[in-house]
Design a protein around this motif. Structure first.
Motif, PDB file in Angstrom:
ATOM      1  N   LEU A   5       0.812  -1.218   0.000  1.00  0.00           N
ATOM      2  CA  LEU A   5       0.000   0.000   0.000  1.00  0.00           C
ATOM      3  C   LEU A   5       0.842   1.263   0.000  1.00  0.00           C
ATOM      4  O   LEU A   5       0.302   2.368   0.048  1.00  0.00           O
ATOM      5  CB  LEU A   5      -0.950   0.000   1.199  1.00  0.00           C
ATOM      6  N   PHE A   6       2.158   1.103  -0.079  1.00  0.00           N
ATOM      7  CA  PHE A   6       3.071   2.251  -0.085  1.00  0.00           C
ATOM      8  C   PHE A   6       4.410   1.754  -0.610  1.00  0.00           C
ATOM      9  O   PHE A   6       4.839   0.652  -0.278  1.00  0.00           O
ATOM     10  CB  PHE A   6       3.215   2.818   1.340  1.00  0.00           C
ATOM     11  N   PRO A  54       7.342  10.247  -8.302  1.00  0.00           N
ATOM     12  CA  PRO A  54       6.861  10.192  -6.921  1.00  0.00           C
ATOM     13  C   PRO A  54       6.821   8.774  -6.335  1.00  0.00           C
ATOM     14  O   PRO A  54       7.158   8.584  -5.165  1.00  0.00           O
ATOM     15  CB  PRO A  54       5.452  10.797  -7.019  1.00  0.00           C
ATOM     16  N   PRO A 112       1.353  17.027 -15.238  1.00  0.00           N
ATOM     17  CA  PRO A 112       1.478  17.122 -13.773  1.00  0.00           C
ATOM     18  C   PRO A 112       2.413  16.085 -13.147  1.00  0.00           C
ATOM     19  O   PRO A 112       3.152  16.402 -12.222  1.00  0.00           O
ATOM     20  CB  PRO A 112       0.035  16.924 -13.290  1.00  0.00           C
ATOM     21  N   LEU A 113       2.405  14.854 -13.662  1.00  0.00           N
ATOM     22  CA  LEU A 113       3.251  13.826 -13.039  1.00  0.00           C
ATOM     23  C   LEU A 113       4.661  13.775 -13.625  1.00  0.00           C
ATOM     24  O   LEU A 113       5.438  12.885 -13.284  1.00  0.00           O
ATOM     25  CB  LEU A 113       2.585  12.449 -13.134  1.00  0.00           C
ATOM     26  N   GLN A 150       2.192   0.319   6.836  1.00  0.00           N
ATOM     27  CA  GLN A 150       1.379  -0.317   5.791  1.00  0.00           C
ATOM     28  C   GLN A 150       1.858  -1.736   5.494  1.00  0.00           C
ATOM     29  O   GLN A 150       1.103  -2.529   4.902  1.00  0.00           O
ATOM     30  CB  GLN A 150       1.431   0.512   4.505  1.00  0.00           C
ATOM     31  N   ASN A 206      11.697  10.540   1.547  1.00  0.00           N
ATOM     32  CA  ASN A 206      10.313  10.323   1.991  1.00  0.00           C
ATOM     33  C   ASN A 206       9.415  11.516   1.691  1.00  0.00           C
ATOM     34  O   ASN A 206       8.190  11.373   1.638  1.00  0.00           O
ATOM     35  CB  ASN A 206      10.287  10.031   3.496  1.00  0.00           C
ATOM     36  N   ILE A 231       9.752  13.444  -1.075  1.00  0.00           N
ATOM     37  CA  ILE A 231       9.804  13.775  -2.510  1.00  0.00           C
ATOM     38  C   ILE A 231       8.411  13.843  -3.133  1.00  0.00           C
ATOM     39  O   ILE A 231       8.093  14.766  -3.893  1.00  0.00           O
ATOM     40  CB  ILE A 231      10.683  12.755  -3.270  1.00  0.00           C
ATOM     41  N   ALA A 232       7.551  12.874  -2.843  1.00  0.00           N
ATOM     42  CA  ALA A 232       6.259  12.813  -3.545  1.00  0.00           C
ATOM     43  C   ALA A 232       5.438  14.072  -3.261  1.00  0.00           C
ATOM     44  O   ALA A 232       4.891  14.691  -4.181  1.00  0.00           O
ATOM     45  CB  ALA A 232       5.493  11.560  -3.128  1.00  0.00           C
ATOM     46  N   HIS A 271       6.933  17.085  -4.763  1.00  0.00           N
ATOM     47  CA  HIS A 271       6.549  17.123  -6.188  1.00  0.00           C
ATOM     48  C   HIS A 271       5.192  17.825  -6.351  1.00  0.00           C
ATOM     49  O   HIS A 271       5.033  18.699  -7.205  1.00  0.00           O
ATOM     50  CB  HIS A 271       6.501  15.706  -6.746  1.00  0.00           C
ATOM     51  N   THR A 295      -2.333  18.527  -7.121  1.00  0.00           N
ATOM     52  CA  THR A 295      -1.715  19.246  -8.233  1.00  0.00           C
ATOM     53  C   THR A 295      -0.728  18.421  -9.045  1.00  0.00           C
ATOM     54  O   THR A 295      -0.586  18.643 -10.246  1.00  0.00           O
ATOM     55  CB  THR A 295      -0.966  20.479  -7.698  1.00  0.00           C
ATOM     56  N   GLY A 296      -0.029  17.512  -8.394  1.00  0.00           N
ATOM     57  CA  GLY A 296       1.045  16.817  -9.112  1.00  0.00           C
ATOM     58  C   GLY A 296       0.752  15.354  -9.383  1.00  0.00           C
ATOM     59  O   GLY A 296       1.592  14.654  -9.942  1.00  0.00           O
ATOM     60  N   GLY A 297      -0.418  14.882  -8.963  1.00  0.00           N
ATOM     61  CA  GLY A 297      -0.778  13.498  -9.225  1.00  0.00           C
ATOM     62  C   GLY A 297      -0.077  12.483  -8.345  1.00  0.00           C
ATOM     63  O   GLY A 297      -0.282  11.276  -8.525  1.00  0.00           O
ATOM     64  N   ALA A 298       0.747  12.928  -7.403  1.00  0.00           N
ATOM     65  CA  ALA A 298       1.415  11.987  -6.489  1.00  0.00           C
ATOM     66  C   ALA A 298       0.478  11.725  -5.316  1.00  0.00           C
ATOM     67  O   ALA A 298       0.237  12.615  -4.506  1.00  0.00           O
ATOM     68  CB  ALA A 298       2.740  12.561  -5.997  1.00  0.00           C
ATOM     69  N   ILE A 299      -0.057  10.497  -5.235  1.00  0.00           N
ATOM     70  CA  ILE A 299      -1.074  10.255  -4.220  1.00  0.00           C
ATOM     71  C   ILE A 299      -0.457  10.248  -2.817  1.00  0.00           C
ATOM     72  O   ILE A 299       0.742  10.059  -2.647  1.00  0.00           O
ATOM     73  CB  ILE A 299      -1.902   8.978  -4.495  1.00  0.00           C
ATOM     74  N   MET A 326      -3.942   5.637   2.480  1.00  0.00           N
ATOM     75  CA  MET A 326      -2.987   4.766   3.176  1.00  0.00           C
ATOM     76  C   MET A 326      -1.542   5.211   2.981  1.00  0.00           C
ATOM     77  O   MET A 326      -0.654   4.765   3.709  1.00  0.00           O
ATOM     78  CB  MET A 326      -3.159   3.316   2.719  1.00  0.00           C
ATOM     79  N   TYR A 327      -1.301   6.072   1.989  1.00  0.00           N
ATOM     80  CA  TYR A 327       0.077   6.522   1.764  1.00  0.00           C
ATOM     81  C   TYR A 327       0.624   7.354   2.921  1.00  0.00           C
ATOM     82  O   TYR A 327       1.804   7.281   3.232  1.00  0.00           O
ATOM     83  CB  TYR A 327       0.137   7.352   0.469  1.00  0.00           C
ATOM     84  N   THR A 328      -0.222   8.172   3.509  1.00  0.00           N
ATOM     85  CA  THR A 328       0.256   9.145   4.503  1.00  0.00           C
ATOM     86  C   THR A 328      -0.729   9.243   5.661  1.00  0.00           C
ATOM     87  O   THR A 328      -1.018  10.328   6.157  1.00  0.00           O
ATOM     88  CB  THR A 328       0.443  10.541   3.860  1.00  0.00           C
ATOM     89  N   LEU A 329      -1.253   8.081   6.083  1.00  0.00           N
ATOM     90  CA  LEU A 329      -2.236   8.078   7.171  1.00  0.00           C
ATOM     91  C   LEU A 329      -1.662   8.616   8.472  1.00  0.00           C
ATOM     92  O   LEU A 329      -2.428   9.001   9.372  1.00  0.00           O
ATOM     93  CB  LEU A 329      -2.819   6.676   7.367  1.00  0.00           C
ATOM     94  N   TYR A 381      -8.233   0.523  -5.962  1.00  0.00           N
ATOM     95  CA  TYR A 381      -7.648   1.639  -6.686  1.00  0.00           C
ATOM     96  C   TYR A 381      -8.543   1.869  -7.906  1.00  0.00           C
ATOM     97  O   TYR A 381      -8.230   1.439  -9.023  1.00  0.00           O
ATOM     98  CB  TYR A 381      -6.219   1.314  -7.095  1.00  0.00           C
ATOM     99  N   LEU A 425      -7.395   2.929 -11.366  1.00  0.00           N
ATOM    100  CA  LEU A 425      -6.609   1.982 -12.162  1.00  0.00           C
ATOM    101  C   LEU A 425      -7.504   0.977 -12.872  1.00  0.00           C
ATOM    102  O   LEU A 425      -7.188   0.530 -13.985  1.00  0.00           O
ATOM    103  CB  LEU A 425      -5.575   1.269 -11.286  1.00  0.00           C
TER     104      LEU A 425
END
Lengths: 513, 513
Positions: A46-47, A74, A110-111, A419, B78, B80-81, B84, B382-386, B415-418, B441, B444
């Protein structure tokens, strides 16, 4: 055949069986290809920090690379910290990163980001596959590059249009380069240095298995040399009957003391020792001035052959494994803490266990007490980037489904990549995580005291303590499908650890002290 | 005075009041200095992705930078995303990264990495402070660089020995560069293009406040031009009485359709529109071939002045704000889903709310229904990095403690940044997080279907679905000290949202559908 399928087939033919991933749109052709190609197991995390740490743990135990599959800059960024640890462990990793289509690259969508630039600092090999015709051979080259030796991160960047375009099929695996053999001249020089003394051997990497340890112990015993391994090692075999070795201390003062009398230091698969951090008025190099540094074998070279040649040169024969009964600790009682947790682990760790150790300040009390447990492997925090413990345990369990994995995790560092627990639950991995819930970044309080700040003010305290609010690790684990229990006395912990180890599948124990 | 204290004092004098951090050993002198210098509030996050996203959210709402404080290459990795995303939002951020002492740099210690190389892809300005005498002026330069305009990530790398050494005191703040004024020639050309038509205005950045929107609407109405904003914007003011604007659709087909008849496109603080991702046989550029692109003002320039000049040139006067009663949605009933959640939000969102939107596939149903809610600000991915939503909400709440923050969060991206929830609890931030628990997801699955894979095989399904095991967001939130409730009907959700918004402090609602 599209590029994604040619790449997956090439990776499988090259021996890559596991793909750890959190994919995105640019990787959908690769994901779709996984259903058309047998032999590659996808495991979702999940990460991406979990992806990278699990790839590292898998490599340390399987001795070969897994593939990652990451989503542009990212997604790669999220993996950087544990790729850093994997790099320092010299773990082979085939690090696949999707990118925008080449046709889309000029438009600053954007990405968009510079994926190769983000990859470079953690990678030993980086290639962006810019021609569909080269994708399969780039994949085979990435696997070979990852193997090394020494192992390294091989990053292959796959633009979406290279993955979706039709073209040639898979490529055959490339031959691996064998580890280089020891140089007779180096062996003679190291033997002479050990004979002359005062000397020490410093080991890391593949030297830290039973055979290498036996030879190193024999060489040390015959010459009176001291014997150390690095403070942090990718993998150390230890336990009852395994010849022992002492890691160099973490802080520079005791490490300097340990090496202070040396005139010769023999390196076996590692670098000359340096302090983890610099401090005012402390040297960075830990060997004393004037100590001669001798390299028996470089990292990635054949350490076993080097140690065998050294023993031959010294005319010593490793002793047969000790059959003496070694006494593990008794079940502890009373107050819970690193010492009692270590005693429980020493008493209960099963044969063949794999320990992923990110217990930070607790390690000093835990590590020695597991010395007499049945033979097991110990995996260390190689690069100092916290958030390694649980992902590494996840990957080790994927590599070795028949072995019990125990993860020793600080509550602060565990929060970086919690995660991991979800992937452990999804894949029914046999991992027992022990969270050392001291509710602080304990190591930072030590470091602040080292600066002479014995009584930090309220602002400094606020960034070292994590007790307000209290983290409820039992709730966090259950929220991700992992059964969890809390222990707050030594007896409780012992009982809960015994029960968790007895039952297959993931468990978490919050040890509150 | 040591370097760390001189740097903290300089930052405070330059208007930086907030330091978001997860520090390590190399940053301990900075941490200790926080107790000696008034005016800098440290806020701890349990993961650097939270630090970076919160710095972005703070900047979007406060209009000025916070400082981060990160630990070497892995701590920066950690972040960076979300850095971005902040870069794509053109948010000002003073990104402080500790590094090994200069004296320690040559030794390849475990935590060594090339910090500047990791920083470069997300930074508009990078400097490594290599002389103690320059540290304070480097700090002042970093703040000025972050401000831009346009705002950018200014990364200042601080070696530990530069921080701990004694030397000169703080430096005064540097003057900010004012945003550039519109060029009369560009204004005339844009006015002529709008008059000639068929034309559209495309806005982003600071044009998306009430005044700019009123002027853009007036210019569009007077000339028959269409009016759009970017699909993803740092901050959009909207709601009852605020002149409306339509974001360009996300997928290229409807975006191409929306722009298909244009002969002129006027850009106000943004770039020529491009598809988020490339797809086979689809163009990357969204404006039709032959459409002339005109720049009224560049990103970071004075968009308000540009739109004012455009209205003057066109001889139009913005209409006074509408006082017509606009009808928000009625409380929804029955099945819970993005549509009913959007209706509840449209009915309940309080005046002055700040919405951090990372609801991904749900956004299309939620966004339009909040159009008539009382005036509020909408913050986009803005940058699409979830992993942006919850950190961004955290930072927005730190910037605007008197306003209610609502975070719309996918269960996958959440779950990326809970770990954000813990900081919200510690700082008692007034954030209500709504987790859209579709257990996949979802985006996707849409993308895979766009490839023609309508029925993904088991391996592809396994990396798109997150339903096995089910994530229990109520347990996860409580584990970090945030009160949480679950809703699975529209009525339940409406009641729980009303209750959560009525009570100050952090809340989480798991909306299961």
């Amino acid at each position: 055949m599209n590029g994604a399928e040619a790449l997956v087939r090439t990776l499988v033919q090259s021996g890559v069986e596991l793909c750890l991933t959190n994919p995105g749109t640019s990787e959908m052709h690769f994901v779709a290809a996984l259903d058309r190609v047998p032999g590659m197991r996808p495991v979702l995390a999940l990460f991406e920090g979990v992806v990278a740490g699990a790839a590292d743990g898998y490599a340390r135990m399987a001795g070969k690379p897994a593939a990652t599959l990451l989503h542009l800059g990212p997604g790669l960024g999220n993996a950087i910290a544990n790729l850093h640890n994997a790099r320092k462990a010299r773990s082979p990793v085939v690090n696949l990163v999707g990118d925008h289509a080449l046709s889309h690259a000029p438009y600053d969508a954007p990405l968009s980001s510079d994926v190769a630039a983000i990859a470079a600092p953690v990678s030993g090999w980086v290639r962006r596959s810019e021609r569909r015709a080269d994708l399969a051979s780039d994949g085979a080259a990435a696997v070979a590059a990852a193997h090394g030796p020494p192992g390294q991160i091989a990053t292959l960047i796959v633009p979406a249009d290279v993955a979706w375009s039709d073209g040639p099929g898979p490529e055959a695996a490339l031959a691996h380069r064998p580890p280089s053999a020891p140089e007779p001249e180096a062996v003679r020089a190291c033997a002479a240095a050990l004979r002359e003394g005062p000397a020490a051997l410093l080991l890391s990497g593949s030297a830290l298995r039973r055979e290498g340890l036996a030879r190193a112990n024999a060489a040390a015993a015959a010459t009176g040399a001291k014997l150390f391994c690095d403070t942090f090692n990718a993998r150390l075999e230890r336990g009852a009957g395994v010849p022992p070795i002492t890691p160099l201390p973490y802080f520079p003062e005791p490490a300097l003391e340990a090496l202070s009398q040396l005139r010769h230091l023999v390196l076996v698969g590692t670098q000359s020792p340096v302090a983890f951090f610099a401090y005012p008025e402390r040297p960075s190099e830990l060997a004393p001035p004037g100590c001669a540094i001798h390299v028996l074998v470089e990292p990635g070279a054949d350490a076993d052959a080097g140690l065998e040649a050294l023993c031959d040169e010294l005319g010593v024969v490793p002793a047969p494994p000790s059959t003496a009964e070694e006494t593990p600790p008794s079940p502890p009682t009373g107050r819970l803490g690193p010492r009692s947790i270590g005693a429980s682990l020493g008493a209960l760790l099963p044969e063949g266990a794999i320990v992923s150790d990110e217990s930070i300040t607790a390690a000093a009390a835990v590590f020695p007490q597991t010395r007499c447990a049945p033979p097991h492997d110990w995996l260390f925090l190689t690069g100092g980037a916290i958030g390694q413990g649980m992902p590494l345990a996840t990957g080790a369990a994927l590599a070795c489904p028949e072995r019990k994995v125990v993860c020793l995790e600080g509550d602060g560092s565990g929060m970086y990549t919690l995660q991991s627990l979800w992937t452990q639950a999804r894949e029914s991995l046999d991992v027992t995580s022990i969270v050392f819930a001291n509710r602080s970044y304990g190591i930072l309080a030590v470091e602040l005291a080292r600066l002479g700040v014995a009584e930090p003010g309220p602002r400094a305290r606020s960034v070292l303590s994590i007790e307000r609010p209290v983290l409820d690790w039992v709730a966090l684990a259950r929220g991700m499908g992992v059964p969890a229990r809390r222990a707050s006395t030594a007896e409780e912990f012992h009982a809960v650890l015994r029960a968790s180890l007895a039952e297959p599948g993931p468990h978490l124990i919050e040890a509150v002290y």
